[in-house]
Design a protein around this motif. Sequence first.
Motif, PDB file in Angstrom:
ATOM      1  N   PRO A 144       0.719  -1.384  -0.403  1.00  0.00           N
ATOM      2  CA  PRO A 144       0.065   0.272  -0.159  1.00  0.00           C
ATOM      3  C   PRO A 144       0.850   1.273  -0.136  1.00  0.00           C
ATOM      4  O   PRO A 144       0.385   2.519  -0.471  1.00  0.00           O
ATOM      5  CB  PRO A 144      -0.957  -0.230   1.464  1.00  0.00           C
ATOM      6  N   HIS A 145       2.349   1.290   0.961  1.00  0.00           N
ATOM      7  CA  HIS A 145       2.828   2.709  -0.027  1.00  0.00           C
ATOM      8  C   HIS A 145       3.496   2.250  -0.748  1.00  0.00           C
ATOM      9  O   HIS A 145       4.578   3.444  -0.474  1.00  0.00           O
ATOM     10  CB  HIS A 145       3.622   2.214   1.856  1.00  0.00           C
ATOM     11  N   ARG A 146       3.780   1.592  -1.622  1.00  0.00           N
ATOM     12  CA  ARG A 146       4.617   1.553  -2.607  1.00  0.00           C
ATOM     13  C   ARG A 146       3.724   0.729  -4.231  1.00  0.00           C
ATOM     14  O   ARG A 146       3.992   0.275  -5.263  1.00  0.00           O
ATOM     15  CB  ARG A 146       5.764   0.035  -2.386  1.00  0.00           C
ATOM     16  N   PRO A 147       2.673   2.377  -4.449  1.00  0.00           N
ATOM     17  CA  PRO A 147       2.517   1.506  -5.500  1.00  0.00           C
ATOM     18  C   PRO A 147       2.985   0.874  -6.378  1.00  0.00           C
ATOM     19  O   PRO A 147       3.634   1.714  -6.722  1.00  0.00           O
ATOM     20  CB  PRO A 147       1.675   3.355  -5.783  1.00  0.00           C
ATOM     21  N   GLN A 148       2.103  -0.088  -7.262  1.00  0.00           N
ATOM     22  CA  GLN A 148       2.474  -0.288  -8.502  1.00  0.00           C
ATOM     23  C   GLN A 148       2.285   0.166  -9.555  1.00  0.00           C
ATOM     24  O   GLN A 148       0.919   0.580  -9.953  1.00  0.00           O
ATOM     25  CB  GLN A 148       3.133  -1.824  -8.556  1.00  0.00           C
ATOM     26  N   PRO A 149       2.549   0.377 -11.170  1.00  0.00           N
ATOM     27  CA  PRO A 149       1.833   0.439 -12.384  1.00  0.00           C
ATOM     28  C   PRO A 149       0.337  -0.603 -12.521  1.00  0.00           C
ATOM     29  O   PRO A 149       0.148  -1.557 -12.275  1.00  0.00           O
ATOM     30  CB  PRO A 149       2.598   0.396 -13.773  1.00  0.00           C
ATOM     31  N   THR A 150      -0.241   0.389 -12.567  1.00  0.00           N
ATOM     32  CA  THR A 150      -2.002  -0.080 -12.745  1.00  0.00           C
ATOM     33  C   THR A 150      -2.932   0.214 -14.090  1.00  0.00           C
ATOM     34  O   THR A 150      -2.537   0.932 -14.198  1.00  0.00           O
ATOM     35  CB  THR A 150      -2.416   0.901 -11.518  1.00  0.00           C
ATOM     36  N   THR A 151      -3.596  -0.566 -15.082  1.00  0.00           N
ATOM     37  CA  THR A 151      -4.814   0.325 -15.327  1.00  0.00           C
ATOM     38  C   THR A 151      -5.907  -0.412 -15.185  1.00  0.00           C
ATOM     39  O   THR A 151      -6.232  -1.177 -14.294  1.00  0.00           O
ATOM     40  CB  THR A 151      -4.061  -1.014 -16.365  1.00  0.00           C
ATOM     41  N   LEU A 152      -6.678   0.654 -14.725  1.00  0.00           N
ATOM     42  CA  LEU A 152      -7.525   0.437 -14.104  1.00  0.00           C
ATOM     43  C   LEU A 152      -9.048   0.657 -15.223  1.00  0.00           C
ATOM     44  O   LEU A 152      -9.654   1.607 -15.794  1.00  0.00           O
ATOM     45  CB  LEU A 152      -8.337   1.722 -13.268  1.00  0.00           C
ATOM     46  N   CYS A 153      -9.730  -0.117 -15.255  1.00  0.00           N
ATOM     47  CA  CYS A 153     -11.142  -0.095 -16.033  1.00  0.00           C
ATOM     48  C   CYS A 153     -12.103  -0.206 -15.304  1.00  0.00           C
ATOM     49  O   CYS A 153     -12.437  -0.339 -14.190  1.00  0.00           O
ATOM     50  CB  CYS A 153     -10.689  -2.106 -16.725  1.00  0.00           C
ATOM     51  N   THR A 154     -13.394   0.088 -15.902  1.00  0.00           N
ATOM     52  CA  THR A 154     -14.822   0.463 -15.258  1.00  0.00           C
ATOM     53  C   THR A 154     -15.803  -1.080 -16.300  1.00  0.00           C
ATOM     54  O   THR A 154     -15.210  -1.174 -17.487  1.00  0.00           O
ATOM     55  CB  THR A 154     -15.411   1.787 -15.473  1.00  0.00           C
ATOM     56  N   TYR A 155     -16.497  -1.438 -15.677  1.00  0.00           N
ATOM     57  CA  TYR A 155     -17.214  -2.132 -15.780  1.00  0.00           C
ATOM     58  C   TYR A 155     -18.618  -1.569 -15.646  1.00  0.00           C
ATOM     59  O   TYR A 155     -18.892  -1.516 -14.794  1.00  0.00           O
ATOM     60  CB  TYR A 155     -16.934  -3.883 -15.383  1.00  0.00           C
ATOM     61  N   GLU A 156     -19.657  -2.099 -17.088  1.00  0.00           N
ATOM     62  CA  GLU A 156     -21.172  -2.072 -16.956  1.00  0.00           C
ATOM     63  C   GLU A 156     -21.387  -3.356 -16.616  1.00  0.00           C
ATOM     64  O   GLU A 156     -21.659  -4.218 -16.992  1.00  0.00           O
ATOM     65  CB  GLU A 156     -21.763  -1.608 -18.267  1.00  0.00           C
ATOM     66  N   VAL A 157     -22.745  -3.364 -15.697  1.00  0.00           N
ATOM     67  CA  VAL A 157     -22.745  -4.370 -14.968  1.00  0.00           C
ATOM     68  C   VAL A 157     -24.203  -4.323 -15.304  1.00  0.00           C
ATOM     69  O   VAL A 157     -24.840  -3.415 -14.510  1.00  0.00           O
ATOM     70  CB  VAL A 157     -21.818  -5.088 -14.055  1.00  0.00           C
ATOM     71  N   ASP A 158     -25.078  -5.399 -15.569  1.00  0.00           N
ATOM     72  CA  ASP A 158     -26.644  -6.026 -15.266  1.00  0.00           C
ATOM     73  C   ASP A 158     -26.503  -7.577 -15.197  1.00  0.00           C
ATOM     74  O   ASP A 158     -26.841  -7.645 -15.819  1.00  0.00           O
ATOM     75  CB  ASP A 158     -27.031  -5.381 -16.556  1.00  0.00           C
ATOM     76  N   CYS A 159     -26.652  -7.649 -13.867  1.00  0.00           N
ATOM     77  CA  CYS A 159     -26.479  -9.521 -13.328  1.00  0.00           C
ATOM     78  C   CYS A 159     -27.413  -9.366 -12.531  1.00  0.00           C
ATOM     79  O   CYS A 159     -27.498  -8.665 -11.139  1.00  0.00           O
ATOM     80  CB  CYS A 159     -25.288  -9.138 -12.710  1.00  0.00           C
ATOM     81  N   SER A 160     -28.049 -10.671 -12.361  1.00  0.00           N
ATOM     82  CA  SER A 160     -28.988 -10.980 -11.504  1.00  0.00           C
ATOM     83  C   SER A 160     -28.167 -11.537 -11.104  1.00  0.00           C
ATOM     84  O   SER A 160     -27.465 -12.719 -10.984  1.00  0.00           O
ATOM     85  CB  SER A 160     -30.211 -11.230 -12.307  1.00  0.00           C
TER      86      SER A 160
END
Length: 174
Positions: free
Chosen positions: A59-75
């Motif tokens: 947590p105190h040494r963040p690494q490279p990240t790809t942040l994705c968003t997802y659209e959800v329509d789930c039962s």
Amino acid sequence: MIHFQGWVYRAHNPYWSFDPLSGDGAKRHGGRFNPKGVQALYTSLTEIAALAEYHQGFPHRPQPTTLCTYEVDCSDITDLTNPKERGKLGIDLDHLSSPWEMLAGVGRIPPSWALSQRIIEDGVAGIIVPSFAKNAPENGKNLVFWVWGSVVPHKVVVIDDFHRLPKNEDSWRK
């Protein structure tokens, strides 16, 4: 069970960003809510919780990240952050927060795996659970899917309108 419709988030190692809907890593290594051999897609209800989950080891040494968003329509989603729902299923927070890696490492079945197996057999597609990452926001929540695809009733699709995610791992070869 509830119907979840909205956005969720997942932070990825950039190397794996070509396959943001894969549950293969969780299947290969296991996770808090899936033993090895069971595919799962771990997401969070906020961007901050997704980053906390990704960086929980450092947590105190963040690494490279790809942040994705997802659209959800789930039962077929069960909300285990709801005390009434946990009570109805005979689940307490200790089942969810158990030290799954340590237990699995000594050959014991973590309570979270036994719980997951039971509710998967009951037709649950996913669960909303508290985030147990050390650096997670106070009300951080995750949505873990065992059943997902590109169409309703278990729709989970990555939002990539401008086609910025790589299409295969060749983009990472030197």
